[in-house]
Design an enzyme around this catalytic site. Structure first.
Site, PDB file in Angstrom:
ATOM      1  N   ASP A 134       1.007  -1.481  -0.315  1.00  0.00           N
ATOM      2  CA  ASP A 134       0.293   0.025   0.253  1.00  0.00           C
ATOM      3  C   ASP A 134       0.979   1.313  -0.051  1.00  0.00           C
ATOM      4  O   ASP A 134       0.173   1.929  -0.041  1.00  0.00           O
ATOM      5  CB  ASP A 134      -0.984   0.035   1.260  1.00  0.00           C
ATOM      6  N   GLU A 135       2.105   0.680   0.070  1.00  0.00           N
ATOM      7  CA  GLU A 135       3.052   2.345   0.551  1.00  0.00           C
ATOM      8  C   GLU A 135       3.242   2.651  -1.029  1.00  0.00           C
ATOM      9  O   GLU A 135       3.508   4.136  -0.645  1.00  0.00           O
ATOM     10  CB  GLU A 135       3.970   1.842   0.800  1.00  0.00           C
ATOM     11  N   TYR A 159      11.792   2.926  -0.971  1.00  0.00           N
ATOM     12  CA  TYR A 159      11.288   1.229  -0.973  1.00  0.00           C
ATOM     13  C   TYR A 159      10.253   1.516  -1.685  1.00  0.00           C
ATOM     14  O   TYR A 159       9.934   0.528  -2.506  1.00  0.00           O
ATOM     15  CB  TYR A 159      11.507   1.236   0.263  1.00  0.00           C
TER      16      TYR A 159
HETATM   17  P1  NAD Z   1      11.284  -9.815   3.517  1.00  0.00           P
HETATM   18  O1  NAD Z   1      12.418  -9.123   3.657  1.00  0.00           O
HETATM   19  O2  NAD Z   1      10.795 -10.607   4.660  1.00  0.00           O
HETATM   20  O3  NAD Z   1      11.128 -11.232   2.646  1.00  0.00           O
HETATM   21  C1  NAD Z   1      11.942 -10.600   0.879  1.00  0.00           C
HETATM   22  C2  NAD Z   1      12.444 -12.294   0.513  1.00  0.00           C
HETATM   23  O4  NAD Z   1      13.129 -12.190  -0.681  1.00  0.00           O
HETATM   24  C3  NAD Z   1      13.781 -12.866   1.309  1.00  0.00           C
HETATM   25  O5  NAD Z   1      13.754 -14.638   1.639  1.00  0.00           O
HETATM   26  C4  NAD Z   1      14.776 -12.209   0.659  1.00  0.00           C
HETATM   27  O6  NAD Z   1      16.343 -13.806   0.623  1.00  0.00           O
HETATM   28  C5  NAD Z   1      14.182 -12.607  -1.058  1.00  0.00           C
HETATM   29  N1  NAD Z   1      14.792 -11.874  -2.141  1.00  0.00           N
HETATM   30  C6  NAD Z   1      15.763 -10.035  -1.529  1.00  0.00           C
HETATM   31  N2  NAD Z   1      16.512 -10.163  -2.923  1.00  0.00           N
HETATM   32  C7  NAD Z   1      16.660 -10.713  -4.299  1.00  0.00           C
HETATM   33  C8  NAD Z   1      16.591 -11.369  -5.041  1.00  0.00           C
HETATM   34  N3  NAD Z   1      17.509 -10.444  -5.561  1.00  0.00           N
HETATM   35  N4  NAD Z   1      16.425 -12.395  -6.027  1.00  0.00           N
HETATM   36  C9  NAD Z   1      15.768 -13.479  -4.874  1.00  0.00           C
HETATM   37  N5  NAD Z   1      15.157 -13.253  -4.158  1.00  0.00           N
HETATM   38  C10 NAD Z   1      15.703 -12.106  -3.326  1.00  0.00           C
HETATM   39  O7  NAD Z   1      10.442  -9.328   2.736  1.00  0.00           O
HETATM   40  P2  NAD Z   1       7.974  -9.116   2.757  1.00  0.00           P
HETATM   41  O8  NAD Z   1       7.955  -8.767   4.638  1.00  0.00           O
HETATM   42  O9  NAD Z   1       8.010 -11.268   3.513  1.00  0.00           O
HETATM   43  O10 NAD Z   1       7.393  -9.027   1.870  1.00  0.00           O
HETATM   44  C11 NAD Z   1       7.095 -10.541   0.774  1.00  0.00           C
HETATM   45  C12 NAD Z   1       6.592  -9.087  -0.749  1.00  0.00           C
HETATM   46  O11 NAD Z   1       5.517  -8.600  -0.192  1.00  0.00           O
HETATM   47  C13 NAD Z   1       7.865  -8.057  -0.839  1.00  0.00           C
HETATM   48  O12 NAD Z   1       7.985  -7.650  -2.057  1.00  0.00           O
HETATM   49  C14 NAD Z   1       7.143  -6.859   0.366  1.00  0.00           C
HETATM   50  O13 NAD Z   1       7.226  -5.427  -0.718  1.00  0.00           O
HETATM   51  C15 NAD Z   1       5.644  -6.901  -0.057  1.00  0.00           C
HETATM   52  N6  NAD Z   1       4.699  -6.245   1.526  1.00  0.00           N
HETATM   53  C16 NAD Z   1       5.368  -7.149   2.120  1.00  0.00           C
HETATM   54  C17 NAD Z   1       4.771  -6.371   3.173  1.00  0.00           C
HETATM   55  C18 NAD Z   1       5.254  -6.263   4.624  1.00  0.00           C
HETATM   56  O14 NAD Z   1       4.648  -5.670   5.700  1.00  0.00           O
HETATM   57  N7  NAD Z   1       5.838  -6.654   5.187  1.00  0.00           N
HETATM   58  C19 NAD Z   1       3.315  -5.654   2.904  1.00  0.00           C
HETATM   59  C20 NAD Z   1       2.959  -5.429   1.632  1.00  0.00           C
HETATM   60  C21 NAD Z   1       3.663  -6.017   0.894  1.00  0.00           C
HETATM   61  O1  DAU Z   2       2.611  -1.247   4.652  1.00  0.00           O
HETATM   62  C1  DAU Z   2       3.178  -2.432   3.901  1.00  0.00           C
HETATM   63  C2  DAU Z   2       4.995  -1.906   4.668  1.00  0.00           C
HETATM   64  O2  DAU Z   2       4.718  -2.224   5.877  1.00  0.00           O
HETATM   65  C3  DAU Z   2       5.187  -3.155   3.542  1.00  0.00           C
HETATM   66  O3  DAU Z   2       5.758  -2.632   2.560  1.00  0.00           O
HETATM   67  C4  DAU Z   2       6.814  -2.931   3.660  1.00  0.00           C
HETATM   68  O4  DAU Z   2       7.195  -4.257   3.744  1.00  0.00           O
HETATM   69  C5  DAU Z   2       7.386  -3.244   5.371  1.00  0.00           C
HETATM   70  O5  DAU Z   2       7.995  -3.016   5.671  1.00  0.00           O
HETATM   71  C6  DAU Z   2       5.702  -2.535   6.566  1.00  0.00           C
HETATM   72  O6  DAU Z   2       6.627  -0.843   6.273  1.00  0.00           O
HETATM   73  P1  DAU Z   2       6.747   0.229   7.233  1.00  0.00           P
HETATM   74  O7  DAU Z   2       8.041   1.534   7.436  1.00  0.00           O
HETATM   75  O8  DAU Z   2       4.966   1.053   7.799  1.00  0.00           O
HETATM   76  O9  DAU Z   2       6.641  -0.851   9.343  1.00  0.00           O
HETATM   77  P2  DAU Z   2       8.226  -0.658   9.933  1.00  0.00           P
HETATM   78  O10 DAU Z   2       7.528  -1.921  10.764  1.00  0.00           O
HETATM   79  O11 DAU Z   2       9.423  -0.435   9.598  1.00  0.00           O
HETATM   80  O12 DAU Z   2       7.363   0.755  11.016  1.00  0.00           O
HETATM   81  C7  DAU Z   2       6.181   0.359  11.075  1.00  0.00           C
HETATM   82  C8  DAU Z   2       6.374   2.093  11.655  1.00  0.00           C
HETATM   83  O13 DAU Z   2       6.507   2.060  13.245  1.00  0.00           O
HETATM   84  C9  DAU Z   2       6.190   2.778  10.879  1.00  0.00           C
HETATM   85  O14 DAU Z   2       5.416   4.036  10.512  1.00  0.00           O
HETATM   86  C10 DAU Z   2       7.654   3.659  11.033  1.00  0.00           C
HETATM   87  C11 DAU Z   2       7.204   3.264  12.867  1.00  0.00           C
HETATM   88  N1  DAU Z   2       9.182   2.284  13.911  1.00  0.00           N
HETATM   89  C12 DAU Z   2       9.667   1.726  12.936  1.00  0.00           C
HETATM   90  C13 DAU Z   2      10.731   0.529  13.527  1.00  0.00           C
HETATM   91  C14 DAU Z   2      11.172  -0.256  13.274  1.00  0.00           C
HETATM   92  C15 DAU Z   2       9.500   3.472  15.211  1.00  0.00           C
HETATM   93  O15 DAU Z   2       8.478   3.984  15.508  1.00  0.00           O
HETATM   94  N2  DAU Z   2      10.371   2.575  15.451  1.00  0.00           N
HETATM   95  C16 DAU Z   2      10.972   2.024  14.475  1.00  0.00           C
HETATM   96  O16 DAU Z   2      11.674   1.360  15.110  1.00  0.00           O
END
Ligand code: NAD
Ligand code: DAU
Length: 371
Positions: A134-135, A159
């Site tokens: 959603d970012e 990102y």
């Molecule tokens: P993550 O960082 O936990 O995992 C990413 C994975 O991709 C890892 O296993 C890493 O080794 C692999 N990777 C990185 N670079 C690579 C490359 N060049 N080739 C092959 N593999 C590679 O990420 P996540 O939180 O599991 O997110 C997965 C997907 O979902 C991402 O595309 C992210 O943008 C999206 N997403 C994440 C969130 C969230 O809250 N975490 C929310 C919405 C969407």
């Molecule tokens: O919205 C989806 C996204 O959510 C994904 O696309 C990203 O991959 C995932 O990392 C996440 O992004 P955020 O930046 O929202 O997540 P994060 O856990 O890093 O931070 C959540 C919120 O908390 C954000 O407003 C920043 C704040 N934060 C984060 C950290 C690590 C703090 O206040 N302190 C911290 O130490």
């Protein structure tokens, strides 16, 4: 079906693979470079299953990717491989441009070449499912509007800009070449196996050690939290029932201020792991001049994230209406399960903290030359 999953050793990818192996008859090939965020230990429960295989491949390596397609012959593909942490993208954007943009471009090209050569019916049923965030929509500054699938893109961080670029590439490959694509944009996930650089696992683990709980700025930013297993189910639903060329927003209807999330975690920990029974944390707190009676004492307001998005909130009505998906977990049930999971799995956490899982990877997969 044979499902190629990229990024399957990450937080969400591993939940997707566990869901597919545990709840369907499909086979999975997990293609992952195993960066610091990739952890095969998150797949221990399915790794011996004959329907699962793993290839250590960088999606930027086109020849290696093409070989995986040739060997595995996927029916569909779910693309989750990415650099995913906003703070790391601010520190060093290069890897984000490389993997999220160039890597997605490579994957689109390899998939297009493979898809062009497929006969029917496989050509019509092939899907390239791109998992996004959603970012890409930027942020919201009022308290009532929601991101819909029609919200214009306005990414704020390296990102989110790299993810927005990859979404545009995927749409262009559909429109120009006819590649049958699907895109999902999801809100913040949380749950088991979450790498402890992200807010929720970081707070749980720091609290358990009596370390400061860093809250950026005033902690008044809002995120819309979704339990990771609900996201995995949504992705499978879109993969199998989504309309080609469509985008689906996925979210949990769980908007929370960061400071409220941190306080909730502290109070669950006060209940499940009282400081009176956590002598190490208690001692660390007393050494820092704190009373050591409640985890909230550890909250520490720190410098804000540059360009910090204020509020994310998803309108998930399209996936609910058209595909019948709804989250099972409320924030209250999911966050409690998550805290309990971290308490029950100290060895997963320890091996990350000590770097042991990385040494195991080096031993198991050599110097990474395959990637
Ligand atoms: P993550 O960082 O936990 O995992 C990413 C994975 O991709 C890892 O296993 C890493 O080794 C692999 N990777 C990185 N670079 C690579 C490359 N060049 N080739 C092959 N593999 C590679 O990420 P996540 O939180 O599991 O997110 C997965 C997907 O979902 C991402 O595309 C992210 O943008 C999206 N997403 C994440 C969130 C969230 O809250 N975490 C929310 C919405 C969407
Ligand atoms: O919205 C989806 C996204 O959510 C994904 O696309 C990203 O991959 C995932 O990392 C996440 O992004 P955020 O930046 O929202 O997540 P994060 O856990 O890093 O931070 C959540 C919120 O908390 C954000 O407003 C920043 C704040 N934060 C984060 C950290 C690590 C703090 O206040 N302190 C911290 O130490």
């Amino acid at each position: 079906m044979k499902i190629l999953v990229t990024g399957g050793a990450g937080f969400i990818g591993s939940a997707v693979i566990r869901h597919i192996i545990d709840h369907t008859e499909h086979s999975v090939c997990n293609v992952d470079k195993l960066t610091y965020a990739g952890n095969l230990e998150s797949l221990a429960s399915v790794s011996d299953n004959e329907r699962y295989c793993f290839r250590r491949v960088d999606i930027c390596n086109r020849a290696a990717l093409a070989e995986v397609f040739h060997e595995f012959r996927p029916d569909v593909l779910m693309h989750l491989a990415a650099e995913s942490h906003v703070d790391r993208s601010i520190d060093g954007p290069a890897a984000f441009i490389e993997t999220n943009i160039v890597g997605t471009y490579n994957l689109l090209e390899v998939a297009r070449e493979y898809w062009n050569k497929l006969g029917e019916p496989n050509k019509s049923t092939f899907r390239f499912h791109h998992i996004s965030t959603d970012e890409v929509y930027g942020d919201l500054h009022d308290t009532s509007s929601l991101f819909t699938e029609a919200t214009p893109y306005a990414p704020s961080s390296p990102y989110s800009a790299s993810k927005a670029s990859s979404d545009h590439l995927v749409r262009a490959w559909k429109r120009t070449y006819g590649l049958p694509t699907l895109i999902t944009n999801c809100s913040n996930n949380y749950g088991p196996y979450h790498f402890p650089e992200k807010l929720i696992p970081l707070i749980i683990l720091n609290a358990l050690q009596g370390k400061p709980l860093p809250v950026y700025g005033k902690g008044d930013q809002v995120r819309d939290w979704l339990y990771v297993e609900d996201h995995a189910r949504a992705l499978y639903q879109v993969l199998t029932c989504g309309q080609v060329g469509e985008t689906y927003n996925v979210g949990g209807h769980n908007e929370k201020k960061n400071i409220d999330v941190v306080k909730t975690l502290c109070s669950i920990l006060d209940e499940l792991k009282p400081l009176a029974s956590n002598t190490a944390a208690c001692a660390a707190m007393r050494a820092s001049g704190l009373e050591g009676k409640a985890y909230e004492e550890l909250i520490s307001y720190v410098k804000d994230r540059p360009g910090h998005d204020q509020r994310y909130a998803i309108d998930a009505s399209k996936i609910e209406r058209e595909l019948g998906w709804k989250p099972d977990e409320t924030f209250e049930s999911g966050i409690r399960k998550t805290v309990q999971w971290y308490l029950d799995n100290p060895s997963w956490v320890e091996r990350i903290k000590s770097g042991a899982y990385q040494s195991w990877l080096d031993k198991q997969y050599g110097d990474g030359s395959q990637a």
